[in-house]
Design a protein around this motif. Structure first.
Motif, PDB file in Angstrom:
ATOM      1  N   ASN A   1       1.088  -1.223  -0.052  1.00 32.63           N
ATOM      2  CA  ASN A   1       0.111   0.104  -0.070  1.00 32.63           C
ATOM      3  C   ASN A   1       0.895   1.202  -0.045  1.00 32.63           C
ATOM      4  O   ASN A   1       0.644   2.296   0.509  1.00 32.63           O
ATOM      5  N   MET A   2       1.774   1.339  -0.826  1.00 35.03           N
ATOM      6  CA  MET A   2       2.790   2.480  -0.941  1.00 35.03           C
ATOM      7  C   MET A   2       2.705   3.386  -2.270  1.00 35.03           C
ATOM      8  O   MET A   2       3.405   4.121  -2.680  1.00 35.03           O
ATOM      9  N   THR A   3       1.774   2.692  -3.104  1.00 36.49           N
ATOM     10  CA  THR A   3       1.252   3.740  -4.320  1.00 36.49           C
ATOM     11  C   THR A   3       2.611   3.361  -5.581  1.00 36.49           C
ATOM     12  O   THR A   3       2.766   4.492  -6.217  1.00 36.49           O
ATOM     13  N   LEU A   4       3.320   2.514  -5.244  1.00 35.48           N
ATOM     14  CA  LEU A   4       4.524   2.342  -6.144  1.00 35.48           C
ATOM     15  C   LEU A   4       4.318   1.964  -7.587  1.00 35.48           C
ATOM     16  O   LEU A   4       3.395   0.969  -7.689  1.00 35.48           O
ATOM     17  N   THR A   5       4.651   2.373  -8.500  1.00 35.08           N
ATOM     18  CA  THR A   5       4.401   1.888  -9.751  1.00 35.08           C
ATOM     19  C   THR A   5       5.963   1.339 -10.438  1.00 35.08           C
ATOM     20  O   THR A   5       6.818   1.984 -10.310  1.00 35.08           O
ATOM     21  N   ALA A   6       5.728   0.022 -10.657  1.00 30.61           N
ATOM     22  CA  ALA A   6       7.109  -0.457 -11.183  1.00 30.61           C
ATOM     23  C   ALA A   6       6.914  -1.786 -11.924  1.00 30.61           C
ATOM     24  O   ALA A   6       5.873  -2.507 -11.758  1.00 30.61           O
ATOM     25  N   ALA A   7       7.682  -2.169 -12.741  1.00 30.36           N
ATOM     26  CA  ALA A   7       8.098  -3.405 -13.237  1.00 30.36           C
ATOM     27  C   ALA A   7       8.581  -4.449 -12.121  1.00 30.36           C
ATOM     28  O   ALA A   7       9.290  -4.228 -11.430  1.00 30.36           O
ATOM     29  N   MET A   8       8.318  -5.663 -12.327  1.00 29.52           N
ATOM     30  CA  MET A   8       8.433  -7.010 -11.465  1.00 29.52           C
ATOM     31  C   MET A   8      10.102  -6.991 -11.685  1.00 29.52           C
ATOM     32  O   MET A   8      10.538  -7.228 -12.864  1.00 29.52           O
ATOM     33  N   SER A   9      10.696  -6.638 -10.723  1.00 31.47           N
ATOM     34  CA  SER A   9      12.247  -6.931 -11.032  1.00 31.47           C
ATOM     35  C   SER A   9      13.002  -8.386 -10.711  1.00 31.47           C
ATOM     36  O   SER A   9      12.589  -8.717  -9.699  1.00 31.47           O
ATOM     37  N   PRO A  10      13.451  -8.887 -11.706  1.00 28.22           N
ATOM     38  CA  PRO A  10      14.123 -10.315 -11.372  1.00 28.22           C
ATOM     39  C   PRO A  10      15.193 -10.360 -10.414  1.00 28.22           C
ATOM     40  O   PRO A  10      15.586 -11.186  -9.855  1.00 28.22           O
TER      41      PRO A  10
END
Length: 478
Positions: free
Chosen positions: A81-90
């Motif tokens: 619940n931190m409103t982060l936008t990101a791609a899943m990082s390997p």
């Protein structure tokens, strides 16, 4: 003296070397690099939650990072619940000591990296409420210490990997609200410690595996809103620990066992609506004293409804759209028995084959009742004046019956009132103009006469009003 000093020096040096050899490796540069790579994939951090993630401070002080007290290695990453936008990082899979990964309720997208199976120490994986797509990697079975998997509310597709049946200490598993297809793997029956299985709102099909009947610790079984078909295996009714059994909106068929509620004494929620079940309501129903919510709606149930005096905790009861009847002197006695249910909030028997006089005992139902839905039957007689006792009632639906008499002027607080297709008569009570929250009202096809009350204009929230096919005069107030 010099020889002695030399010997002592050598001894101290050896002791120091031995001591250093025994100390844990505090080098966490691998973890730091993995976290910085993880941060690199974040494209939006509106509340600056990752501002503390810089090389000038210890990673164990970074927001959301948990470290072990001994080895100084990362054991948890909790950024829910931190409103982060990101791609899943390997690179997350390089955190080899990770036990908890919780990224719930953000805007992560992309696929779950196949390398996640390298996290041998992982115990909790929560990626719910994101925008993750792709397939569930079968490599998850390599995380043999997993106890919790929650991937619900994403865009995952494909099938549920049968390899997950190898996670032998798994306790909670949820893939709810995704786009999964295929069968429910029978291998899930190997998860002997499983407490929750959440598969609702997908596109799963085929039968419920009989092997799920081996899950003796199961508390919650959610497979609603899929395309699961066939009869419920009898082994499921041996899971005496079940609290939630939710099968609604599927294509399940067959009869429920008459001893259902004695076999499953802990049930609090039984939702079977919108299936193809048939036969009678189980005779053990009156013994289900722990029930809170029951939904038998939109099936093919027939016969009588048993009395329900003992269901003191029930708040939701839905029998609508079936073939239930009320033959004989005591056919509607179950409605009178509901007066003992002081927590009842929703009651519906709409679209069945109930006949007889409209029960006056309705006026004695729970003061917490908000919805009373009894349309589409063959009830006769008057609506009791005492219905005004139901002060919390917001919806009253009695349309398509054979009711007569007047609308009680005691009605209060309603938001939705449907009395269409009856034989009601007299004038429309001016008191309906006091229903300040009224949103919809249907009174069409009755025998009302007199003038349309101008006070209806006081109902400022009214969006739908149908007074057609009556003997009313005047204009509908704007």
């Amino acid at each position: 003296m010099e020889a002695t000093t030399f010997i002592i020096s050598v001894a101290l040096s050896a002791l120091l070397h031995h001591s250093l050899a025994l100390r844990p490796n505090l080098d966490n540069s691998t973890d730091q690099n993995a976290l910085l790579s993880f941060k690199f994939h974040v494209t939006s951090d509106p509340i600056g939650v990752l501002d503390t993630w810089n090389q000038n401070s210890s990673i164990c002080t970074w927001h959301g990072v948990l470290c072990s007290s001994t080895k100084n290695r990362v054991t948890g990453l909790t950024l829910a619940n931190m409103t982060l936008t990101a791609a899943m990082s390997p690179y997350i899979t390089n955190l080899s000591f990770l036990r908890v990964l919780d990224l719930k309720d953000n805007n992560y997208h992309g696929t779950i990296p196949v390398e996640i199976g390298k996290l041998r120490r992982l115990e909790t994986l929560i990626l719910a409420s994101n925008n993750i797509d792709g397939m569930i990697p079968s490599s998850l079975s390599g995380c043999s210490r997993l106890k919790v998997i929650d991937l619900s509310e994403n865009h995952l597709e494909g099938t549920i990997p049968s390899e997950l049946g190898n996670l032998l200490i798994l306790q909670d598993l949820s893939f709810a609200k995704n786009n999964l297809t295929g069968l429910i793997p029978s291998s899930l029956g190997n998860l002997s410690f499983l407490r929750t299985l959440g598969l609702k709102s997908n596109y799963l099909h085929g039968p419920i595996p009989v092997e799920l009947g081996r899950l003796n610790t199961l508390l919650q079984l959610h497979i609603g809103d899929n395309h699961v078909s066939g009869e419920v295996p009898s082994s499921i009714f041996n899971l005496s620990s079940l609290i939630f059994m939710i099968f609604a909106k599927n294509e399940l068929s067959g009869h429920l066992p008459s001893n259902l509620f004695t076999a499953l004494p802990s049930l609090t929620n039984l939702l079977l609506g919108s299936n193809l079940f048939q036969g009678n309501i189980p005779t053990s129903f009156p013994n289900a004293t722990n029930l809170l919510r029951v939904d038998f709606s939109n099936n093919q149930y027939s016969g009588l409804v048993p009395s329900l005096w003992n269901l003191h905790n029930l708040s939701f009861l839905n029998f609508e759209i079936n073939q239930l009847v009320s033959e004989g002197e005591h056919g509607l006695h179950f409605i009178t028995s509901l007066t003992n249910l002081t927590f009842l909030q929703v009651f519906s028997v709409a679209s069945n084959h109930f006949t007889g006089m409209f029960p006056s005992s309705i006026a004695n139902l729970s003061g917490q009742l908000t919805m009373l839905v009894m349309g589409g039957n063959h009830f006769e007689g008057n609506i009791p004046e005492g219905i005004g006792n139901l002060g919390s009632l917001t919806q009253l639906s009695l349309e398509s019956n054979s009711l007569s008499g007047k609308i009680p002027s005691t009605i209060v607080n309603l938001q939705n009132l449907f009395l269409d297709f009856n034989f009601l008569s007299g004038s429309i009570p001016k008191s309906l103009g006091n229903l300040s929250q009224l949103y919809e009202m249907g009174l069409s096809r009755n025998n009302f006469t007199g003038t349309i009350p101008s006070r209806l204009s006081n109902c400022q929230h009214l969006q739908f009003l149908d007074l057609s096919m009556n003997g009313l005069i005047g204009k509908i107030p704007k």
